[in-house]
Motif scaffolding. Structure first.
Motif, mmCIF file in Angstrom:
data_model
loop_
_atom_site.group_PDB
_atom_site.id
_atom_site.type_symbol
_atom_site.label_atom_id
_atom_site.label_comp_id
_atom_site.label_asym_id
_atom_site.label_seq_id
_atom_site.Cartn_x
_atom_site.Cartn_y
_atom_site.Cartn_z
ATOM 1 N N ARG A 68 0.815 -1.219 0.000
ATOM 2 C CA ARG A 68 0.000 0.000 0.000
ATOM 3 C C ARG A 68 0.852 1.275 0.000
ATOM 4 N NH1 ARG A 68 -2.300 2.920 3.886
ATOM 5 N NH2 ARG A 68 -4.377 2.446 3.157
ATOM 6 N N GLU A 69 2.159 1.143 0.229
ATOM 7 C CA GLU A 69 3.051 2.304 0.212
ATOM 8 C C GLU A 69 3.672 2.549 -1.176
ATOM 9 O OE1 GLU A 69 1.993 2.675 4.022
ATOM 10 O OE2 GLU A 69 3.106 4.154 2.854
ATOM 11 N N ALA A 70 3.361 1.677 -2.149
ATOM 12 C CA ALA A 70 3.978 1.801 -3.478
ATOM 13 C C ALA A 70 3.657 3.165 -4.098
ATOM 14 C CB ALA A 70 3.477 0.681 -4.396
ATOM 15 N N PRO A 71 4.680 3.832 -4.702
ATOM 16 C CA PRO A 71 4.468 5.165 -5.282
ATOM 17 C C PRO A 71 3.412 5.196 -6.403
ATOM 18 C CG PRO A 71 6.812 4.571 -5.300
ATOM 19 C CD PRO A 71 6.076 3.382 -4.810
ATOM 20 N N ILE A 72 3.176 4.056 -7.042
ATOM 21 C CA ILE A 72 2.186 4.017 -8.127
ATOM 22 C C ILE A 72 0.813 4.501 -7.643
ATOM 23 C CG2 ILE A 72 1.517 1.577 -7.745
ATOM 24 C CD1 ILE A 72 1.971 3.018 -11.248
ATOM 25 N N PHE A 73 0.512 4.270 -6.365
ATOM 26 C CA PHE A 73 -0.794 4.673 -5.826
ATOM 27 C C PHE A 73 -0.959 6.195 -5.790
ATOM 28 C CE2 PHE A 73 -2.648 0.766 -5.252
ATOM 29 C CZ PHE A 73 -1.931 -0.113 -4.445
ATOM 30 N N GLU A 74 0.177 6.907 -5.785
ATOM 31 C CA GLU A 74 0.084 8.373 -5.743
ATOM 32 C C GLU A 74 -0.419 8.968 -7.054
ATOM 33 O OE1 GLU A 74 3.758 8.535 -2.611
ATOM 34 O OE2 GLU A 74 3.791 9.984 -4.261
ATOM 35 N N VAL A 75 -0.194 8.249 -8.172
ATOM 36 C CA VAL A 75 -0.687 8.771 -9.451
ATOM 37 C C VAL A 75 -1.991 8.082 -9.882
ATOM 38 C CG1 VAL A 75 1.634 9.364 -10.249
ATOM 39 C CG2 VAL A 75 0.635 7.149 -10.890
ATOM 40 N N ALA A 76 -2.433 7.107 -9.092
ATOM 41 C CA ALA A 76 -3.593 6.307 -9.498
ATOM 42 C C ALA A 76 -4.898 7.014 -9.146
ATOM 43 C CB ALA A 76 -3.540 4.934 -8.831
ATOM 44 N N ASP A 77 -5.861 6.924 -10.075
ATOM 45 C CA ASP A 77 -7.219 7.382 -9.768
ATOM 46 C C ASP A 77 -7.909 6.358 -8.872
ATOM 47 O OD1 ASP A 77 -7.536 9.768 -11.626
ATOM 48 O OD2 ASP A 77 -6.835 8.214 -12.997
ATOM 49 N N TYR A 78 -7.600 5.080 -9.143
ATOM 50 C CA TYR A 78 -8.183 4.001 -8.351
ATOM 51 C C TYR A 78 -7.060 3.078 -7.911
ATOM 52 C CZ TYR A 78 -12.325 5.818 -10.596
ATOM 53 O OH TYR A 78 -13.317 6.652 -11.038
ATOM 54 N N GLY A 79 -6.846 2.997 -6.615
ATOM 55 C CA GLY A 79 -5.823 2.126 -6.084
ATOM 56 C C GLY A 79 -6.474 0.922 -5.419
ATOM 57 N N LEU A 80 -6.038 -0.274 -5.802
ATOM 58 C CA LEU A 80 -6.577 -1.492 -5.197
ATOM 59 C C LEU A 80 -5.430 -2.202 -4.503
ATOM 60 C CD1 LEU A 80 -8.370 -0.790 -7.823
ATOM 61 C CD2 LEU A 80 -9.214 -3.111 -7.591
ATOM 62 N N VAL A 81 -5.458 -2.208 -3.173
ATOM 63 C CA VAL A 81 -4.404 -2.875 -2.431
ATOM 64 C C VAL A 81 -4.774 -4.350 -2.358
ATOM 65 C CG1 VAL A 81 -3.092 -2.979 -0.290
ATOM 66 C CG2 VAL A 81 -3.992 -0.783 -1.093
ATOM 67 N N GLY A 82 -4.026 -5.177 -3.094
ATOM 68 C CA GLY A 82 -4.331 -6.605 -3.103
ATOM 69 C C GLY A 82 -3.484 -7.321 -4.136
ATOM 70 N N ASP A 83 -3.637 -8.646 -4.167
ATOM 71 C CA ASP A 83 -2.885 -9.503 -5.075
ATOM 72 C C ASP A 83 -3.596 -9.540 -6.428
ATOM 73 O OD1 ASP A 83 -1.626 -12.939 -4.781
ATOM 74 O OD2 ASP A 83 -1.491 -11.458 -6.389
ATOM 75 N N TYR A 84 -2.850 -9.207 -7.505
ATOM 76 C CA TYR A 84 -3.480 -9.209 -8.841
ATOM 77 C C TYR A 84 -4.062 -10.574 -9.179
ATOM 78 C CZ TYR A 84 0.301 -11.845 -11.077
ATOM 79 O OH TYR A 84 1.173 -12.833 -11.450
ATOM 80 N N LYS A 85 -3.504 -11.649 -8.594
ATOM 81 C CA LYS A 85 -4.009 -12.996 -8.880
ATOM 82 C C LYS A 85 -5.426 -13.204 -8.332
ATOM 83 C CE LYS A 85 0.470 -15.281 -9.088
ATOM 84 N NZ LYS A 85 1.471 -15.903 -8.232
ATOM 85 N N GLU A 86 -5.801 -12.365 -7.384
ATOM 86 C CA GLU A 86 -7.180 -12.425 -6.869
ATOM 87 C C GLU A 86 -8.055 -11.338 -7.498
ATOM 88 O OE1 GLU A 86 -5.570 -13.628 -2.472
ATOM 89 O OE2 GLU A 86 -7.200 -12.158 -2.581
ATOM 90 N N VAL A 87 -7.465 -10.153 -7.655
ATOM 91 C CA VAL A 87 -8.255 -9.002 -8.111
ATOM 92 C C VAL A 87 -8.671 -9.148 -9.579
ATOM 93 C CG1 VAL A 87 -8.254 -6.500 -8.465
ATOM 94 C CG2 VAL A 87 -7.195 -7.460 -6.407
ATOM 95 N N ILE A 88 -7.735 -9.555 -10.445
ATOM 96 C CA ILE A 88 -8.068 -9.640 -11.880
ATOM 97 C C ILE A 88 -9.151 -10.700 -12.149
ATOM 98 C CG2 ILE A 88 -7.168 -10.137 -14.200
ATOM 99 C CD1 ILE A 88 -4.655 -8.628 -13.437
ATOM 100 N N PRO A 89 -9.034 -11.907 -11.571
ATOM 101 C CA PRO A 89 -10.144 -12.845 -11.794
ATOM 102 C C PRO A 89 -11.494 -12.302 -11.309
ATOM 103 C CG PRO A 89 -8.233 -14.002 -10.940
ATOM 104 C CD PRO A 89 -7.911 -12.538 -10.872
ATOM 105 N N ALA A 90 -11.475 -11.537 -10.215
ATOM 106 C CA ALA A 90 -12.720 -10.954 -9.709
ATOM 107 C C ALA A 90 -13.283 -9.939 -10.706
ATOM 108 C CB ALA A 90 -12.482 -10.294 -8.349
ATOM 109 N N ILE A 91 -12.398 -9.160 -11.324
ATOM 110 C CA ILE A 91 -12.838 -8.187 -12.344
ATOM 111 C C ILE A 91 -13.395 -8.939 -13.556
ATOM 112 C CG2 ILE A 91 -12.064 -6.405 -13.973
ATOM 113 C CD1 ILE A 91 -9.944 -5.577 -11.862
#
Lengths: 339, 262
Positions: free
Chosen positions: A307-330
């Motif tokens: 959750r401290e990754a700098p990418i979140f500072e430029v993101a409109d939507y930040g999702l703190v989680g594992d892409y292996k779970e989040v992408i299948p959910a999307i």
């Protein structure tokens, strides 16, 4: 002009059982899930309305399994394929005869074509593209909430006097009904008196289109992966999401340097500078050099476990989680929306 | 062929901002534009006119007097006539009441072989007025039109956009069609067109000119009522979610759909 029905005589919650190539559209399960709650609150029955070319007992048991107490099953050769005129005629007659309290449609290309036509014919209100429905505890009226002004504003709409209260419901938002094997429903067969000349559009052809891959600089949507993917195999999941959104995949320099993916995919200061409508950064921490190549994107979405990754500072939507779970959910939710 | 294109002046929702303190919509300074898909409907009608000399295109709107500016734009694009229906009695109409009113205006204009509308307006996003108008006029409808071909006299072939592909349909005029943005790229305004637009007269209608009464139009006649409005919280830029993957996915897709990006 108005011959609408009064609120006192109406009862039951109806769901239009839209079909796609002969199977129930996923939004129907969502409508049955939502309809169940409304029917229980009101003490009404949940009814599905099914229009088919010929009676189909498999669809009946599916609708019953998903919670329909009653199924109005209209079968006629002219209902084998959706037409505005044919479907509007049959549904209007049924509504005027049975006086439902609420009628729900999916806000699909079919639902948004059909529901307004019927609402005008029975002279009642219709609320488009609802994302939330509930019953006002005092009046028993349906509160229909929907976005307006490009999502800048939400509005809750009532249809206090006329009946039925009609809504189209945005696909992919409501929870699906739970399927219970062996549940039974009362089947009401309907034999509509439909004539060919009532249907004024002629279907020549139905064409299915498949999605294809697009190049990095032209892509409207880019799903990009970095070292956080954990290995080259992670791109398979990203490809699925990109394909589904009509976009393509990108990568950070670190992932390219690790040899996980072709250098032509690199986004950043030393790679390609991109400005897609949507940029989805998965497992990318957000080094300045990467940010320089993608910060012009219209919408930036970041998926990262840190959750401290700098990418979140430029993101409109930040999702703190594992892409292996989040992408299948999307993907699962997108599937529900489209088909 | 006589064509009536129904157009709407809308706030450019891409320019709407939310006040960070009051969380209300800031409408001041937001430009008013010709609704984008109405421009597609107008463009397609003008293309038919280009192919069929003698055809006539009328732009019709219901709205406040300021909507004349948008009608000038329609005339500058090439519409032959522009009609503004404006009356306090029609204010606050929902889609049912709006369709009653516009249908009546179309009757007052003597009807048309082709009624063309945009699929939906970007302020309301309902896509309901088109089909409801077709119902009031007793016309067949094809919504989500992405391609149009005129065949023999009075016969059209259209492609109707679906979620995963499209349908090819044939329909006879008179008919109501609703345009999606894939249909065409609306033409740019020419200097000559703009000059000519200011020489044309905009016809003004009021409810007195129509065959409906206040019981059929306006806020009070509308079956639907706005109960409350509020500003959504999750749609603000720069949000961070840390919860169950399914819930985050749902929130994300809802936000993207509201911004019309997917």
């Amino acid at each position: 002009m108005s011959v609408s029905q009064s609120a006192s005589s109406s009862q039951n919650v109806w769901v239009f059982a839209e079909l796609r190539d002969g199977v129930l559209a996923p939004v129907v399960m969502e409508l049955l899930g939502e309809g169940r709650k409304l029917a229980d609150t009101l003490g009404h029955k949940l009814c599905a309305v099914l229009l088919t070319g010929s009676s189909d007992s498999r669809l009946h048991s599916q609708l019953a399994g998903y919670g329909a107490d009653r199924i109005y099953s209209a079968a006629h050769p002219l209902l084998a394929h959706y037409t505005t005129d044919g479907f509007a005629a049959v549904l209007t007659e049924l509504i005027l005869q049975e006086s439902p309290e609420i009628v729900l449609f999916g806000a699909t290309h079919v639902g948004r074509d059909l529901a307004p036509r019927i609402a005008a014919r029975v002279n009642t209100g219709l609320t488009a593209d609802c994302t939330s429905l509930d019953i006002d505890p005092e009046t028993g009226n349906l509160r229909q909430t929907r976005p307006a002004f490009g999502g800048n504003l939400m509005a809750t709409i009532l249809c206090p006097v006329r009946r039925p209260q009609m809504s189209t419901v945005r696909p992919g938002v409501m929870d699906k009904a739970v399927f219970l094997e062996g549940r039974s429903a009362e089947i009401i067969p309907i034999c509509p008196a439909l004539k060919e000349e009532q249907i004024r559009t002629q279907l020549i052809q139905a064409v299915s289109e498949t999605l294809h891959q697009v190049s990095l600089s032209e892509a409207r949507v880019i799903v990009s992966g970095g070292l956080g993917l954990g290995g080259p195999e992670g791109y398979e999941l990203l490809k699925k999401l990109a394909g589904r959104l009509g976009g393509t995949i990108g990568a950070s320099r670190a992932a390219v340097d690790a040899g996980w993916i072709d250098p032509t995919r690199q986004v950043g200061q030393t790679g390609t500078t991109v400005k897609p409508d949507v940029y989805i950064a998965c497992g990318i921490s957000g080094a300045i050099q990467h940010l320089a190549g993608m910060k012009g994107s219209k919408i930036i979405i970041a998926i990262n476990t840190n959750r401290e990754a700098p990418i979140f500072e430029v993101a409109d939507y930040g999702l703190v989680g594992d892409y292996k779970e989040v992408i299948p959910a999307i993907l699962e939710r997108l599937e529900r929306t489209i088909s | 062929m006589k064509m009536i294109v129904c157009v709407k002046q809308v706030p450019d929702t891409a320019e709407v901002r939310i006040d960070p303190v009051t969380h209300t919509m800031i409408r001041d300074g937001v430009p008013s534009i010709l609704n984008p898909e109405d421009a597609n409907a107008l463009e397609e009608s003008l293309r038919i006119k280009d192919r069929h000399p003698g055809a006539k295109v009328i732009a019709l709107t219901m709205g406040p007097p300021q909507a004349q500016a948008m009608l000038r734009e329609c005339l500058a694009m090439g519409a032959d006539e522009a009609v503004l229906l404006t009356d306090r009695a029609v204010a606050g109409a929902d889609t049912w009441a709006t369709a009653n009113t516009i249908a009546s205006a179309i009757r007052a204009l003597g009807g048309a072989e082709l009624i063309f509308v945009g699929r939906q307006a970007i302020d309301g996003d309902t896509a309901q007025v088109g089909p409801q108008l077709a119902e009031r006029l007793g016309l067949p409808q094809v919504t989500y039109v992405q391609k149009l071909t005129t065949l023999e006299d009075g016969l059209l072939q259209v492609e109707r956009r679906m979620e995963q592909g499209y349908e090819v349909l044939r329909v006879r005029t008179p008919v109501l069609l609703s345009a999606v943005k894939e249909l065409n790229a609306p033409r740019c305004l020419s200097i000559l067109g703009i000059c000519e637009a200011y020489e044309k007269e905009i016809k003004i209608l009021s409810i007195q000119d129509l065959d409906i009464t206040p019981a059929d139009t306006g806020l009070n006649a509308s079956p639907t009522k706005v109960y409350r409005t509020f500003t959504p919280k999750t749609e603000r830029a720069g949000v961070l979610w840390e919860e169950d993957a399914g819930r985050m996915a749902g929130k994300l897709l809802t936000a993207l759909r509201e911004k019309h990006v997917i």
